[in-house]
Design an enzyme around this catalytic site. Structure first.
Site, PDB file in Angstrom:
ATOM      1  N   SER A  79       0.850  -1.190   0.000  1.00  0.00           N
ATOM      2  CA  SER A  79       0.000   0.000   0.000  1.00  0.00           C
ATOM      3  C   SER A  79       0.884   1.238   0.000  1.00  0.00           C
ATOM      4  O   SER A  79       1.999   1.220   0.542  1.00  0.00           O
ATOM      5  CB  SER A  79      -0.906   0.023   1.230  1.00  0.00           C
ATOM      6  OG  SER A  79      -1.563   1.270   1.360  1.00  0.00           O
TER       7      SER A  79
ATOM      8  N   TYR B 202      -1.427  -0.765  10.265  1.00  0.00           N
ATOM      9  CA  TYR B 202      -1.653  -0.983   8.834  1.00  0.00           C
ATOM     10  C   TYR B 202      -0.471  -0.472   8.015  1.00  0.00           C
ATOM     11  O   TYR B 202       0.021  -1.159   7.109  1.00  0.00           O
ATOM     12  CB  TYR B 202      -2.944  -0.289   8.404  1.00  0.00           C
ATOM     13  CG  TYR B 202      -3.308  -0.523   6.955  1.00  0.00           C
ATOM     14  CD1 TYR B 202      -3.895  -1.723   6.562  1.00  0.00           C
ATOM     15  CD2 TYR B 202      -3.070   0.446   5.989  1.00  0.00           C
ATOM     16  CE1 TYR B 202      -4.224  -1.952   5.233  1.00  0.00           C
ATOM     17  CE2 TYR B 202      -3.393   0.224   4.658  1.00  0.00           C
ATOM     18  CZ  TYR B 202      -3.971  -0.968   4.282  1.00  0.00           C
ATOM     19  OH  TYR B 202      -4.293  -1.183   2.962  1.00  0.00           O
TER      20      TYR B 202
ATOM     21  N   LYS C 134       2.047  -3.004   5.838  1.00  0.00           N
ATOM     22  CA  LYS C 134       2.099  -2.787   4.391  1.00  0.00           C
ATOM     23  C   LYS C 134       3.499  -2.359   3.950  1.00  0.00           C
ATOM     24  O   LYS C 134       3.946  -2.686   2.851  1.00  0.00           O
ATOM     25  CB  LYS C 134       1.063  -1.747   3.978  1.00  0.00           C
ATOM     26  CG  LYS C 134      -0.375  -2.259   4.013  1.00  0.00           C
ATOM     27  CD  LYS C 134      -0.567  -3.455   3.089  1.00  0.00           C
ATOM     28  CE  LYS C 134      -2.032  -3.811   2.913  1.00  0.00           C
ATOM     29  NZ  LYS C 134      -2.214  -5.010   2.035  1.00  0.00           N
TER      30      LYS C 134
ATOM     31  N   ILE D 144      -7.776   3.434  -4.120  1.00  0.00           N
ATOM     32  CA  ILE D 144      -8.453   2.637  -5.130  1.00  0.00           C
ATOM     33  C   ILE D 144      -9.914   2.486  -4.708  1.00  0.00           C
ATOM     34  O   ILE D 144     -10.192   2.156  -3.558  1.00  0.00           O
ATOM     35  CB  ILE D 144      -7.798   1.247  -5.291  1.00  0.00           C
ATOM     36  CG1 ILE D 144      -6.284   1.385  -5.510  1.00  0.00           C
ATOM     37  CG2 ILE D 144      -8.461   0.471  -6.416  1.00  0.00           C
ATOM     38  CD1 ILE D 144      -5.883   2.093  -6.785  1.00  0.00           C
TER      39      ILE D 144
END
Length: 261
Positions: free
Chosen positions: A154, A167, A171, A200
């Site tokens: 990410s 997170y 990532k 996205i």
């Protein structure tokens, strides 16, 4: 000179190959499954929930191109789930050529807020799963003489993620994992790459308010539009088909991480 090093320049032809995609029932995973099926590849799609309507849609796409898509209900966050995904894929199709780890989960909480339970869950689903899946799949790839692994990172792993510390950390770990694994597996003709998507439009972004979406498009993304799952899926196809790319991380974010102001 090894057989791998004497190979002529060519792409990995996907027709008849077998791809295992974790988290493939929606978003980037589902778009990638559809893209592989359109190339004639057989696909095993995994997810934690019971079989969903999206699987029937993917199977219809596969049937049009002489391919097959099957669904394996399993949790990528568990050792048992990872082992079963690979075992069932190989039992059904007789090989495992491509592994795409698209399973993921949101992990809320900044430095002071994230719980230890959620921190460990983030590593189980995103990082530990890669180790478990690769250890199960790579022996099949070695026996077959080639293979490709794609990890879904990410943009948050490149620039940090305010309010979601775990997170961003997990990532960010995936591209490094990919580079290290690529070095180890290169002599076995197994390529490992990662992609790092930005904003996205998937169900993962459904929490955004209309005002946040408008701000992203106007002020954060230089191309002034959100990405689509198909943008990421097409990049994954290129990384798999081009047999001279390994150890790379491709950022797919409309220019978001490059901007200074």
């Amino acid at each position: 000179m090894s057989a791998a090093r004497s190979r002529t320049c060519k792409t990995m032809e996907l027709a008849g190959k077998v791809c295992l995609i974790t988290g493939g029932t929606s978003g980037i995973g589902a778009a990638t499954a559809a893209a592989f099926a359109r190339r004639g590849a057989h696909v095993a799609v995994t997810g934690r929930s019971s079989r969903t309507h999206s699987i029937e849609m993917l199977q219809a796409i596969a049937a049009e191109h002489g391919a097959e898509i099957t669904y394996i209900q399993a949790d990528a966050g568990s050792a048992e789930g990872c082992a079963r995904m690979v075992a069932e894929t190989h039992a059904l199709f007789g090989r495992v050529d491509v592994l795409v780890h698209a399973a993921g989960t949101a992990v809320p909480g900044g430095f002071f807020e994230v719980t230890e339970e959620n921190w460990m869950k983030a590593f189980d689903v995103h990082v530990h799963a890669v180790l478990r899946l690769a250890r199960a799949a790579v022996p099949h790839m070695i026996e077959q003489g080639e293979g490709a692994i794609i990890l879904i990172g990410s943009a948050a792993g490149h620039r940090g993620c305010l309010g979601a510390l775990a997170y961003g950390v997990v990532k960010g770990a995936l591209p490094q994992f990919g580079r290290a694994l690529a070095r180890e597996l290169a002599d076995s003709n197994i390529r490992v790459n990662s992609v790092s998507p930005g904003i996205i439009r998937t169900p993962f972004q459904d929490f955004l308010t209309p005002e946040q979406v408008a701000n992203n498009v106007k002020n954060r993304i230089p191309l002034h539009r959100e990405g689509k799952p198909e943008h990421v899926a097409s990049a994954i196809l290129e990384l798999v088909e081009n047999d001279f790319i390994t150890g790379e991380d491709l950022v797919i974010d409309g220019g978001m991480t490059m901007r200074i102001v």
